[in-house]
Design an enzyme around this catalytic site. Structure first.
Site: not given
Ligand code: HEM
Ligand SMILES: *[C@@H]1O[C@H](CO)[C@@H](O)[C@H](O)[C@H]1NC(C)=O
Ligand SMILES: *[C@@H]1O[C@H](CO)[C@@H](O)[C@H](O)[C@H]1NC(C)=O
Ligand SMILES: *[C@@H]1O[C@H](CO)[C@@H](O)[C@H](O)[C@H]1NC(C)=O
Ligand SMILES: *[C@@H]1O[C@H](CO)[C@@H](O)[C@H](O)[C@H]1NC(C)=O
Ligand SMILES: *[C@@H]1O[C@H](CO)[C@@H](O)[C@H](O)[C@H]1NC(C)=O
Ligand SMILES: *[C@@H]1O[C@H](CO)[C@@H](O)[C@H](O)[C@H]1NC(C)=O
Length: 328
Positions: A68, A71, A77, A95, A194-195, A249, A256
């Site tokens: 959020d 962007v 948004s 997304n 990413h913890t 972890s 953590d």
């Molecule tokens: C530094 C740049 C960052 C990149 C390139 C990045 C990229 C990503 C990607 C690719 C995923 C996996 C999405 C998936 O496979 O479903 C992810 C997951 C996640 N990101 Fe990041 N992220 C970044 C920064 C952050 C920040 C700033 C936060 C919050 C403080 C954050 C919190 C999370 C969390 C909690 C997940 C796990 C989501 C889940 O389990 O559904 N990320 N991130």
């Molecule tokens: C992510 O985007 C796709 C279309 O690009 C949509 O079909 C899907 O519902 C979206 N997922 C969420 C969680 O909003």
């Protein structure tokens, strides 16, 4: 030598004096104290109720808050649905695994019932992130300033342009954060998000199977860990299997500082995680953040800064009636 120690001092001071640089653009503590005194409690109650049965909620809400804020600022948004005329942020490629929208709707309905038209969806996103992550500590672990207002625009193209990809190198990440007035320290500290949570195989499998196009692995990825990941992710296009972002972890939901332990062992899952070791300043910060106290202090500061990105306040924007649609 003196220069080195001065740098070290500045680094430590930066970590320990969070309020020094914390800015939240016109937001304030307990903004709803008079207009909706129960708001923050109502939000916490509903988020904790769901967090108790759905431990993944914290990861969903923390990531939602990040998406959020990056962007158009923290203006909810991310919650707006696409319309026949406009494809929203929600439906942009990054997304994958965004979720929790139903819980946000439940929270919004409850605060609307208590105080109609007062509490913004943007503040709900900020508080839901804090409350869901804090559930395991049984108390709020960072302060959220409030008073954000909701935006009226949500564009898929802007999500693609502003949310850094997991294939980003250090320079690209620094630029993406600096475009939001966030520093290298914020980048390293907030990556600690990413913890918790999981990532899909196709977002890192190039590191396992075809890193330079020669059927090779990424040499900067721990080879033991790479071998383990290959048992989970069988090919380059698997977009259904997920693995923990912070293995070893507790569970995938334990908040953590172990993320930084993994980083140092070259077990950062995404190239964007591993990139934090490719710059000496960032990598020195990684060393400090292994200590949970340092991490938590620094995280409080950085997430406050993230929560203040381009916020709408005062009479800007609106208070959306329903979080998924702009007011008519
Ligand atoms: C530094 C740049 C960052 C990149 C390139 C990045 C990229 C990503 C990607 C690719 C995923 C996996 C999405 C998936 O496979 O479903 C992810 C997951 C996640 N990101 Fe990041 N992220 C970044 C920064 C952050 C920040 C700033 C936060 C919050 C403080 C954050 C919190 C999370 C969390 C909690 C997940 C796990 C989501 C889940 O389990 O559904 N990320 N991130
Ligand atoms: C992510 O985007 C796709 C279309 O690009 C949509 O079909 C899907 O519902 C979206 N997922 C969420 C969680 O909003
Ligand atoms: C980082 O990535 C960008 C965009 O892909 C590229 O233009 C740049 O050359 C890369 N920088 C380094 C140092 O590899
Ligand atoms: C690996 O990358 C090369 C070069 O991009 C490509 O020609 C090859 O088909 C890829 N291999 C697989 C298994 O995708
Ligand atoms: C890749 O792996 C996934 C999950 O194991 C499987 O569903 C898919 O069919 C595989 N794709 C290819 C091209 O082998
Ligand atoms: C996953 O990959 C398949 C096959 O490449 C594709 O049809 C599908 O749309 C992808 N799903 C997501 C969520 O990206
Ligand atoms: C790779 O991970 C193992 C533990 O799984 C660790 O003992 C080793 O030091 C790591 N290697 C590198 C190069 O960090």
């Amino acid at each position: 030598m003196k220069y080195c120690c001065l740098l070290f001092f500045l680094l430590v001071a930066g970590l320990q004096l969070p309020s020094f640089r914390a800015q939240a653009g016109g937001l304030k503590t307990s903004f709803y104290k008079k207009t909706c005194p129960k708001a923050e409690q109502i939000i916490q109650d509903i988020v904790w109720k769901h967090a108790a049965t759905n431990p993944e909620l914290a990861a969903k809400f923390l990531r939602m808050f990040f998406h959020d804020c990056f962007v158009r600022g923290c203006d909810a948004s991310i919650l707006i649905n696409s319309t026949p005329k406009s494809t929203a942020e929600k439906d942009a490629v990054p997304n994958l695994s965004l979720a929790g929208f139903d819980v946000i709707d439940e929270v919004k309905a409850a605060v609307e019932k208590a105080c109609p038209g007062v509490v913004s969806c943007a503040d709900i996103v900020a508080l839901a992130a804090r409350d869901s992550v804090s559930f395991q500590f049984n108390e709020p672990i960072w302060e959220v300033k409030t008073g954000r207002r909701d935006g009226r625009i949500s564009l898929q193209s802007e999500a693609l342009a502003n949310i850094p990809s997991p294939f980003s190198n250090f320079t690209t990440l620094v630029n993406a954060f600096s475009a939001k007035t966030l520093s290298v320290q914020d980048l390293v500290v907030l990556s600690g998000g990413h913890t918790i949570g999981v990532g899909h195989c196709n977002l890192f499998s190039n590191r396992l199977y075809n890193f330079t196009g020669k059927g090779d692995a990424d040499p900067s990825l721990n080879s033991t860990y790479a071998a383990f990941l290959r048992t989970k992710c069988k090919n380059l296009s698997d977009n259904t299997t997920t693995v923990p972002l912070d293995p070893g972890s507790g569970t995938t939901t334990t908040f953590d500082s172990h993320y930084y332990v993994n980083l140092k062992q070259h077990k950062g899952l995404f190239q964007s995680d591993a990139a934090l070791l490719t710059n000496s300043r960032a990598s020195n910060l990684v060393d400090k953040l292994v200590d949970f106290k340092n991490f938590l202090n620094a995280f409080r500061s950085s997430i406050t800064r993230m929560g203040g990105i381009q916020v709408l306040t005062g009479t800007q924007g609106e208070i959306r009636k329903k979080c998924s649609v702009i007011n008519g």
